[in-house]
Design a protein around this motif. Structure first.
Motif, PDB file in Angstrom:
ATOM      1  N   LYS A  28      -9.863   2.436  -3.070  1.00  0.00           N
ATOM      2  CA  LYS A  28     -10.939   1.613  -2.505  1.00  0.00           C
ATOM      3  C   LYS A  28     -10.663   1.225  -1.054  1.00  0.00           C
ATOM      4  CE  LYS A  28     -12.310  -0.472  -6.874  1.00  0.00           C
ATOM      5  NZ  LYS A  28     -12.317  -1.703  -7.681  1.00  0.00           N
ATOM      6  N   ASP A  29      -9.373   1.015  -0.758  1.00  0.00           N
ATOM      7  CA  ASP A  29      -9.021   0.554   0.583  1.00  0.00           C
ATOM      8  C   ASP A  29      -7.812   1.333   1.088  1.00  0.00           C
ATOM      9  OD1 ASP A  29      -8.594  -0.809   2.931  1.00  0.00           O
ATOM     10  OD2 ASP A  29      -8.156  -2.742   1.992  1.00  0.00           O
ATOM     11  N   GLY A  30      -8.052   2.389   1.840  1.00  0.00           N
ATOM     12  CA  GLY A  30      -6.999   3.256   2.352  1.00  0.00           C
ATOM     13  C   GLY A  30      -6.069   2.572   3.347  1.00  0.00           C
ATOM     14  N   SER A  31      -6.525   1.437   3.902  1.00  0.00           N
ATOM     15  CA  SER A  31      -5.686   0.734   4.880  1.00  0.00           C
ATOM     16  C   SER A  31      -4.473   0.074   4.219  1.00  0.00           C
ATOM     17  CB  SER A  31      -6.505  -0.325   5.635  1.00  0.00           C
ATOM     18  OG  SER A  31      -6.889  -1.351   4.739  1.00  0.00           O
ATOM     19  N   LEU A  32      -4.451   0.056   2.897  1.00  0.00           N
ATOM     20  CA  LEU A  32      -3.318  -0.543   2.176  1.00  0.00           C
ATOM     21  C   LEU A  32      -2.074   0.345   2.200  1.00  0.00           C
ATOM     22  CD1 LEU A  32      -5.123  -1.924  -1.014  1.00  0.00           C
ATOM     23  CD2 LEU A  32      -4.254  -3.231   0.931  1.00  0.00           C
ATOM     24  N   ARG A  33      -2.246   1.565   2.626  1.00  0.00           N
ATOM     25  CA  ARG A  33      -1.164   2.556   2.573  1.00  0.00           C
ATOM     26  C   ARG A  33       0.146   2.046   3.178  1.00  0.00           C
ATOM     27  NH1 ARG A  33      -4.169   6.779   2.779  1.00  0.00           N
ATOM     28  NH2 ARG A  33      -3.707   7.495   0.716  1.00  0.00           N
ATOM     29  N   ASN A  34       0.088   1.320   4.278  1.00  0.00           N
ATOM     30  CA  ASN A  34       1.289   0.765   4.897  1.00  0.00           C
ATOM     31  C   ASN A  34       1.250  -0.761   4.962  1.00  0.00           C
ATOM     32  OD1 ASN A  34       3.094   2.934   5.492  1.00  0.00           O
ATOM     33  ND2 ASN A  34       1.585   3.655   6.981  1.00  0.00           N
ATOM     34  N   ASP A  35       0.525  -1.354   4.009  1.00  0.00           N
ATOM     35  CA  ASP A  35       0.480  -2.809   3.905  1.00  0.00           C
ATOM     36  C   ASP A  35       1.709  -3.278   3.131  1.00  0.00           C
ATOM     37  OD1 ASP A  35      -1.049  -5.416   4.082  1.00  0.00           O
ATOM     38  OD2 ASP A  35      -0.760  -5.224   1.904  1.00  0.00           O
ATOM     39  N   ASP A  60       5.331   8.862  -2.909  1.00  0.00           N
ATOM     40  CA  ASP A  60       5.384  10.052  -2.043  1.00  0.00           C
ATOM     41  C   ASP A  60       4.058  10.801  -2.075  1.00  0.00           C
ATOM     42  OD1 ASP A  60       7.976   9.660  -1.145  1.00  0.00           O
ATOM     43  OD2 ASP A  60       8.874  10.952  -2.664  1.00  0.00           O
ATOM     44  N   SER A  61       3.537  11.015  -3.273  1.00  0.00           N
ATOM     45  CA  SER A  61       2.300  11.802  -3.384  1.00  0.00           C
ATOM     46  C   SER A  61       1.104  11.080  -2.758  1.00  0.00           C
ATOM     47  CB  SER A  61       2.007  12.149  -4.850  1.00  0.00           C
ATOM     48  OG  SER A  61       1.669  10.985  -5.567  1.00  0.00           O
ATOM     49  N   LEU A  62       1.101   9.745  -2.823  1.00  0.00           N
ATOM     50  CA  LEU A  62       0.003   8.976  -2.228  1.00  0.00           C
ATOM     51  C   LEU A  62       0.276   8.612  -0.762  1.00  0.00           C
ATOM     52  CD1 LEU A  62      -0.684   6.498  -5.184  1.00  0.00           C
ATOM     53  CD2 LEU A  62      -2.039   8.499  -4.546  1.00  0.00           C
ATOM     54  N   GLU A  63       1.458   8.975  -0.273  1.00  0.00           N
ATOM     55  CA  GLU A  63       1.886   8.655   1.083  1.00  0.00           C
ATOM     56  C   GLU A  63       1.815   7.148   1.349  1.00  0.00           C
ATOM     57  OE1 GLU A  63      -0.545  11.095   3.593  1.00  0.00           O
ATOM     58  OE2 GLU A  63       0.497  12.921   2.995  1.00  0.00           O
ATOM     59  N   VAL A  64       2.296   6.384   0.380  1.00  0.00           N
ATOM     60  CA  VAL A  64       2.283   4.925   0.471  1.00  0.00           C
ATOM     61  C   VAL A  64       3.616   4.438   1.021  1.00  0.00           C
ATOM     62  CG1 VAL A  64       2.227   2.782  -0.886  1.00  0.00           C
ATOM     63  CG2 VAL A  64       0.621   4.623  -1.389  1.00  0.00           C
ATOM     64  N   GLY A  65       3.547   3.540   1.984  1.00  0.00           N
ATOM     65  CA  GLY A  65       4.731   2.877   2.510  1.00  0.00           C
ATOM     66  C   GLY A  65       5.613   3.721   3.407  1.00  0.00           C
TER      67      GLY A  65
END
Length: 184
Positions: A28-35, A60-65
Motif C-alpha cells: 500500500k505504501d512503497g515509501s516504507l521500504r527504508n522507514d 531481501d526479496s522485497l528490498e526492505v531496509g
C-alpha cells in the motif's frame, strides 16, 4: 523479554500472518521500504522466531531496509550467532555496498565483528596448536622411549665389556700376584 515463537521450516502461522500483514502494508505504501519503524517491525518478527533466515530472505526479496544499517547489523548478528561467520561477513559487506545509514553504526559493528572473529580464530588456532602439540609430545615421547633402548643396550654392552675387562684385569693381576709370590 518476549518469548520466542517456536517455528517450523518457514515459521508458525502466527509469524507468517504478521509477515503477510507487513507485506500488505508495504504494497500500500512503497515509501516504507527504508522507514526505520517499519524495518524495526520486521526485525521484531525476526527476533520472535527460531529461524530468522526466512524473514531476512523476505526482506531481501522485497528490498526492505537496504538503506538502513540497523537491518544489516541485525542480519549479521543472527548469522554470527548461528556460527555462519562467512554469511555475517557478507552481510556487513552488502550493507556497506548499499551505503546503509547511519554509516558509523555499520562500521562500528563491523569493527566489533572483526575483533570477535580475530579472537575466535585465534582461539580455534590455539586449540588446534595445543592439540598438535599434544600429539607431537605423545609422538616425541614414543620416540624418546624408542631412542632410549639403544643407549641402554650400549650401556649394558659397555658394562658387560667392562666386566670382562675387569675379569681379564683380575686374571692378570692374579697372575702377576702369583708370580710375585713365587719369586719371594
Amino acid at each position: 523479554m518476549a518469548s520466542r515463537v517456536p517455528c517450523s521450516d518457514k515459521g508458525t502461522s502466527s509469524s507468517r500472518e504478521r509477515a503477510e500483514a507487513l507485506r500488505l502494508r508495504l504494497a500500500k505504501d512503497g515509501s516504507l521500504r527504508n522507514d526505520e519503524e517499519y524495518v524495526r517491525k520486521w526485525l521484531v518478527l525476526a527476533s520472535s522466531v527460531d529461524d530468522a533466515g526466512w524473514v531476512f530472505e523476505t526482506l531481501d526479496s522485497l528490498e526492505v531496509g537496504e538503506g538502513l544499517a540497523l537491518r544489516w547489523v541485525a542480519q549479521a548478528f543472527v548469522a554470527e550467532k548461528a556460527a555462519k561467520y562467512a554469511l555475517a561477513d557478507e552481510v556487513f559487506s552488502r550493507g556497506a555496498a548499499c551505503d546503509a545509514q547511519p554509516r558509523d553504526l555499520l562500521s562500528k559493528r563491523r569493527r566489533e565483528f572483526d575483533r570477535r572473529m580475530k579472537r575466535h580464530w585465534l582461539s580455534v588456532a590455539s586449540t588446534v596448536t595445543s592439540s598438535s602439540e599434544n600429539i607431537a609430545s605423545t609422538t616425541a615421547g614414543r620416540t624418546k622411549k624408542t631412542s632410549l633402548r639403544r643407549p641402554l643396550r650400549i650401556l649394558q654392552d659397555q658394562r658387560h665389556q667392562q666386566t670382562e675387562n675387569d675379569d681379564d684385569d683380575d686374571d692378570a693381576n692374579n697372575a702377576s700376584f702369583l708370580a710375585a709370590e713365587k719369586s719371594i
